[in-house]
Design an enzyme around this catalytic site. Sequence first.
Site, PDB file in Angstrom:
ATOM      1  N   GLY A  27      35.968  11.364 -19.480  1.00  0.00           N
ATOM      2  CA  GLY A  27      37.086  12.489 -19.283  1.00  0.00           C
ATOM      3  C   GLY A  27      37.678  12.943 -20.402  1.00  0.00           C
ATOM      4  O   GLY A  27      38.329  13.965 -20.327  1.00  0.00           O
ATOM      5  N   CYS A  49      18.267  36.390 -11.643  1.00  0.00           N
ATOM      6  CA  CYS A  49      18.742  37.270 -10.575  1.00  0.00           C
ATOM      7  C   CYS A  49      19.772  36.984  -9.805  1.00  0.00           C
ATOM      8  O   CYS A  49      20.041  36.802  -8.594  1.00  0.00           O
ATOM      9  CB  CYS A  49      17.394  37.249  -9.453  1.00  0.00           C
ATOM     10  SG  CYS A  49      16.205  38.432 -10.171  1.00  0.00           S
ATOM     11  N   TYR A  57      31.943  26.710 -12.760  1.00  0.00           N
ATOM     12  CA  TYR A  57      33.188  26.180 -12.780  1.00  0.00           C
ATOM     13  C   TYR A  57      34.149  27.274 -13.386  1.00  0.00           C
ATOM     14  O   TYR A  57      35.116  27.145 -13.630  1.00  0.00           O
ATOM     15  CB  TYR A  57      33.289  25.093 -13.777  1.00  0.00           C
ATOM     16  CG  TYR A  57      32.265  23.941 -13.403  1.00  0.00           C
ATOM     17  CD1 TYR A  57      32.510  23.080 -12.560  1.00  0.00           C
ATOM     18  CD2 TYR A  57      31.356  23.604 -14.358  1.00  0.00           C
ATOM     19  CE1 TYR A  57      31.812  21.978 -12.020  1.00  0.00           C
ATOM     20  CE2 TYR A  57      30.633  22.578 -14.224  1.00  0.00           C
ATOM     21  CZ  TYR A  57      30.632  21.571 -12.776  1.00  0.00           C
ATOM     22  OH  TYR A  57      29.861  20.735 -13.111  1.00  0.00           O
ATOM     23  N   ARG A  98      27.312  26.226 -16.041  1.00  0.00           N
ATOM     24  CA  ARG A  98      28.703  25.881 -16.077  1.00  0.00           C
ATOM     25  C   ARG A  98      29.628  27.212 -15.895  1.00  0.00           C
ATOM     26  O   ARG A  98      30.663  27.023 -15.156  1.00  0.00           O
ATOM     27  CB  ARG A  98      29.093  25.156 -17.199  1.00  0.00           C
ATOM     28  CG  ARG A  98      28.460  23.912 -17.697  1.00  0.00           C
ATOM     29  CD  ARG A  98      28.844  22.949 -18.495  1.00  0.00           C
ATOM     30  NE  ARG A  98      30.262  22.548 -17.952  1.00  0.00           N
ATOM     31  CZ  ARG A  98      31.365  22.908 -18.562  1.00  0.00           C
ATOM     32  NH1 ARG A  98      31.306  23.662 -19.555  1.00  0.00           N
ATOM     33  NH2 ARG A  98      32.497  22.274 -17.966  1.00  0.00           N
ATOM     34  N   ARG A 113      30.948  14.005 -22.449  1.00  0.00           N
ATOM     35  CA  ARG A 113      31.083  15.324 -23.008  1.00  0.00           C
ATOM     36  C   ARG A 113      31.675  15.429 -24.499  1.00  0.00           C
ATOM     37  O   ARG A 113      31.122  16.040 -25.284  1.00  0.00           O
ATOM     38  CB  ARG A 113      32.015  16.102 -22.154  1.00  0.00           C
ATOM     39  CG  ARG A 113      32.350  17.543 -22.443  1.00  0.00           C
ATOM     40  CD  ARG A 113      33.518  18.196 -21.883  1.00  0.00           C
ATOM     41  NE  ARG A 113      33.745  17.804 -20.406  1.00  0.00           N
ATOM     42  CZ  ARG A 113      33.170  18.729 -19.529  1.00  0.00           C
ATOM     43  NH1 ARG A 113      32.594  19.709 -19.837  1.00  0.00           N
ATOM     44  NH2 ARG A 113      33.368  18.249 -18.284  1.00  0.00           N
TER      45      ARG A 113
HETATM   46  N1  LLP Z   1      32.123   7.848 -16.213  1.00  0.00           N
HETATM   47  C1  LLP Z   1      31.898   8.496 -14.927  1.00  0.00           C
HETATM   48  C2  LLP Z   1      31.784   7.193 -13.957  1.00  0.00           C
HETATM   49  C3  LLP Z   1      31.551   9.468 -14.766  1.00  0.00           C
HETATM   50  O1  LLP Z   1      31.532  10.031 -13.562  1.00  0.00           O
HETATM   51  C4  LLP Z   1      31.480  10.585 -15.940  1.00  0.00           C
HETATM   52  C5  LLP Z   1      31.730  11.959 -15.484  1.00  0.00           C
HETATM   53  C6  LLP Z   1      31.891  10.123 -17.090  1.00  0.00           C
HETATM   54  C7  LLP Z   1      32.073   8.864 -17.207  1.00  0.00           C
HETATM   55  C8  LLP Z   1      31.977  11.174 -18.332  1.00  0.00           C
HETATM   56  O2  LLP Z   1      32.921  11.944 -18.195  1.00  0.00           O
HETATM   57  P1  LLP Z   1      32.870  13.009 -19.485  1.00  0.00           P
HETATM   58  O3  LLP Z   1      33.497  12.145 -20.586  1.00  0.00           O
HETATM   59  O4  LLP Z   1      31.816  13.765 -19.821  1.00  0.00           O
HETATM   60  O5  LLP Z   1      34.021  13.997 -19.021  1.00  0.00           O
HETATM   61  N2  LLP Z   1      29.297  18.825 -14.849  1.00  0.00           N
HETATM   62  C9  LLP Z   1      30.534  18.713 -15.138  1.00  0.00           C
HETATM   63  C10 LLP Z   1      30.924  17.174 -15.391  1.00  0.00           C
HETATM   64  C11 LLP Z   1      30.712  16.205 -14.645  1.00  0.00           C
HETATM   65  C12 LLP Z   1      31.370  14.835 -14.760  1.00  0.00           C
HETATM   66  C13 LLP Z   1      30.810  13.796 -13.919  1.00  0.00           C
HETATM   67  N3  LLP Z   1      31.112  12.592 -14.226  1.00  0.00           N
HETATM   68  C14 LLP Z   1      30.724  19.577 -16.307  1.00  0.00           C
HETATM   69  O6  LLP Z   1      30.011  20.399 -16.605  1.00  0.00           O
HETATM   70  O7  LLP Z   1      31.818  19.917 -16.404  1.00  0.00           O
END
Ligand code: LLP
Length: 435
Positions: free
Chosen positions: A251, A364, A337, A333, A296
């Site tokens: 996150g 399209c 979002y 994205r 991310r």
């Molecule tokens: N751990 C779990 C259990 C998760 O569900 C996620 C992301 C992460 C770690 C990694 O989170 P990060 O560090 O990347 O924030 N498609 C969306 C993001 C979806 C994230 C889903 N879970 C976007 O493009 O913003």
Amino acid sequence: MIADLSLFPLTAEVNSRGHLAIGGCDATELAAEFATPLYVFDELSLRSKCAEFKTEFAKLYPDTMVIYAAKAFINTALARLFNEERVGLDVVSAGELYIAREAGFPLDKVYFHGNNKSAEELKLALEWEVGRVVVDNLYELEMLDRLAGEWGVKPNILLRLSPGVDPHTHKYIATGVIDSKFGFPMTGAGEAVARAASVANLNLIGLHFHIGSLIPEVGPYELAIERVLDLSAGMKKKHGFELKELDIGGGFAVQYTRDAPAPPVATYAQAITARIVSKCRELGLAPPRLIIEPGRAMVGQAGVALYRVGVIKEIPGVRCYVSVDGGMGDNIRPALYGAKYEAVVANKMNEKDAGEVAIAGKFCESGDILVKDVNLPRLTAGDIIAIPVSGAYCLPMASNYNASLRPAVVMVKDGKGRLIQRRETFADLTRCHLT
Ligand code: LLP
């Protein structure tokens, strides 16, 4: 004029031709050699992010393990790189697990997540001996216990809790709130821990939460840590439960645009580790091993998307649409979002801005706009647009919408570009079709 490259990978520079270069490679030459749309990853940025996460946490909390959330983008080359950097993997499907295995990734360093894992996926996890299964719900707990019994193994598991914390992010990527499909809500968490600790074929070693993605503050992590450690202390008293691992998910935010800074890794590390230490002391708990799951923040800034400009449509007094050869097929994205990006013209890095344009995709849909308002130099067909911070959640969410071909991926280092994923071909489009 000095171009602001702060959102780009560490090795980004403007070369003597006035072009954007990454990893010592001229972006326009990469675009010519590998064609566009092209995703370029800077090897140095990837490796230094691994090191930054490991060091910033371990210097404050030595028993930390970093596992990369593969959903942000994985392929076999990347899985190998993360293994070289001694980082584990968080996978969320048998498919991601398969990629890790194909890359020779040590599966004992894999954490298997998911809110609806199938029996086939769980069997695979047992057969391939993944390090941890992160059990999301009671149905999965019972199924895994039964399958482990049949297979004659006793896997290590964590339980995923939903700590009821608002992460102040886009609602589609908030996961630890009460109204969520993920994890055990705190109200039933005590019973779940008791049940998981008592089943015959599973070894409950810890708890997990993931409260959301792109979380701009440390407060929600601190609150979630408190709630989960309070629960652990209660479970210790009642059932003798020992929390050996605390997995606080991912996150961590990254900066996408000049006006939206994100906290550095060190800020998250300080707040998270300090709260675990103080809370454990208060409750008389032995500090658990800490697991973090950045996705991310590990790959976002290392990746740059390159597109070639085609049609330019000026609507006087309204807007200038600059269409490129990619769009929502390779980066959903903005459409999904409302995500915001910056853009530069890779072959005109030293030219003055000439006005605001919208960078439109070629799909399209009117919603297929990559960047709505960006000030750029005067554009002509053939120019190369570079969008920074494209390393996370673009390629893994890419589609074949409009029967488009998903882009190639190049890893750059020391002036060399290495293809790590080829562009799809027309033949790929009909590969699964039966007549
Ligand atoms: N751990 C779990 C259990 C998760 O569900 C996620 C992301 C992460 C770690 C990694 O989170 P990060 O560090 O990347 O924030 N498609 C969306 C993001 C979806 C994230 C889903 N879970 C976007 O493009 O913003």
